[in-house]
Design a protein around this motif. Structure first.
Motif, short mmCIF file in Angstrom:
data_model
loop_
_atom_site.label_atom_id
_atom_site.label_comp_id
_atom_site.label_asym_id
_atom_site.label_seq_id
_atom_site.Cartn_x
_atom_site.Cartn_y
_atom_site.Cartn_z
N VAL A 136 0.92 -1.26 0.15
CA VAL A 136 -0.17 -0.16 -0.09
C VAL A 136 1.01 1.59 0.02
O VAL A 136 0.60 2.00 -0.77
N GLU A 137 2.01 1.24 0.96
CA GLU A 137 2.84 2.33 1.01
C GLU A 137 3.70 2.70 -0.44
O GLU A 137 3.70 3.75 -0.70
N LYS A 138 4.00 1.48 -0.88
CA LYS A 138 4.87 1.49 -2.17
C LYS A 138 4.06 2.08 -3.15
O LYS A 138 4.41 3.01 -4.04
N GLU A 139 2.67 1.74 -3.36
CA GLU A 139 1.91 2.22 -4.42
C GLU A 139 1.50 3.68 -4.26
O GLU A 139 1.52 4.44 -5.02
N LYS A 140 1.15 3.97 -2.84
CA LYS A 140 1.13 5.53 -2.58
C LYS A 140 2.26 6.32 -3.05
O LYS A 140 2.08 7.29 -3.61
N LYS A 141 3.53 5.99 -2.80
CA LYS A 141 4.75 6.70 -3.18
C LYS A 141 4.79 6.79 -4.71
O LYS A 141 5.22 7.85 -5.09
N LEU A 142 4.74 5.67 -5.37
CA LEU A 142 4.55 5.45 -6.82
C LEU A 142 3.71 6.52 -7.47
O LEU A 142 4.02 7.45 -8.32
N ARG A 143 2.56 6.62 -6.88
CA ARG A 143 1.37 7.53 -7.44
C ARG A 143 1.82 8.93 -7.14
O ARG A 143 1.67 10.07 -8.03
N GLU A 144 2.51 9.31 -5.92
CA GLU A 144 2.88 10.54 -5.55
C GLU A 144 4.23 11.18 -6.73
O GLU A 144 4.40 12.23 -6.80
N SER A 145 4.93 10.08 -6.95
CA SER A 145 6.04 10.58 -7.54
C SER A 145 5.76 10.76 -8.94
O SER A 145 6.50 11.53 -9.89
#
Length: 144
Positions: free
Chosen positions: A133-142
């Motif tokens: 979940v956190e990895k996906e969130k950071k990917l979307r933010e980047s």
């Protein structure tokens, strides 16, 4: 007049399976008092010292389960972690809930408890899920 304090007990301290195992291990003089398998051998063989500590632990956990039943009214309490592999745990928690209701007949709640499907792996699966979940969130933010 008695003074009022903000002291409280906390579930993580009062109902720690690790602390319960450690206490029994020390009482029984185990070389490694944190050896849960050895401790549960004592519990499963109805050793009086181990049973006393284990029953106290189960009564404390059951009291919290009863309180949570009244506050949140869940359909089921799923018990996970390493201790959930011990079949005696669910039986003894059900006993403890019965004892609480016997001593306090005004209790009308009837919590249901079960062994968690993933037992001792539940925390690992939860951690892995959180990682994704956190990895996906950071990917979307980047990508934004």
């Amino acid at each position: 007049m008695d003074s009022v304090t903000c002291e409280a007990t906390f579930f993580g301290l009062e109902c720690s399976a690790v602390a319960m195992v450690q206490k029994i291990g020390e009482i029984k003089g185990l070389e490694d008092p944190s050896n849960g398998e050895a401790v549960f051998e004592f519990i499963n063989s109805d050793d009086p010292d181990a049973t006393k500590v284990f029953d106290e632990y189960c009564l404390k956990v059951a009291a919290h389960i009863m309180n949570l039943q009244y506050i949140l009214d869940p359909e089921l309490f799923a018990i996970g972690g390493g201790i959930s592999a011990q079949l005696i745990l669910i039986k003894r928690l059900e006993w403890a809930l019965g004892e609480i209701k016997r001593v306090n007949p005004l209790h009308i709640a009837n919590p249901k408890i079960a062994q968690c499907t993933f037992r001792s792996d539940a925390n690992l699966i939860g951690a892995l899920y959180n990682f994704f979940v956190e990895k996906e969130k950071k990917l979307r933010e980047s990508q934004a």
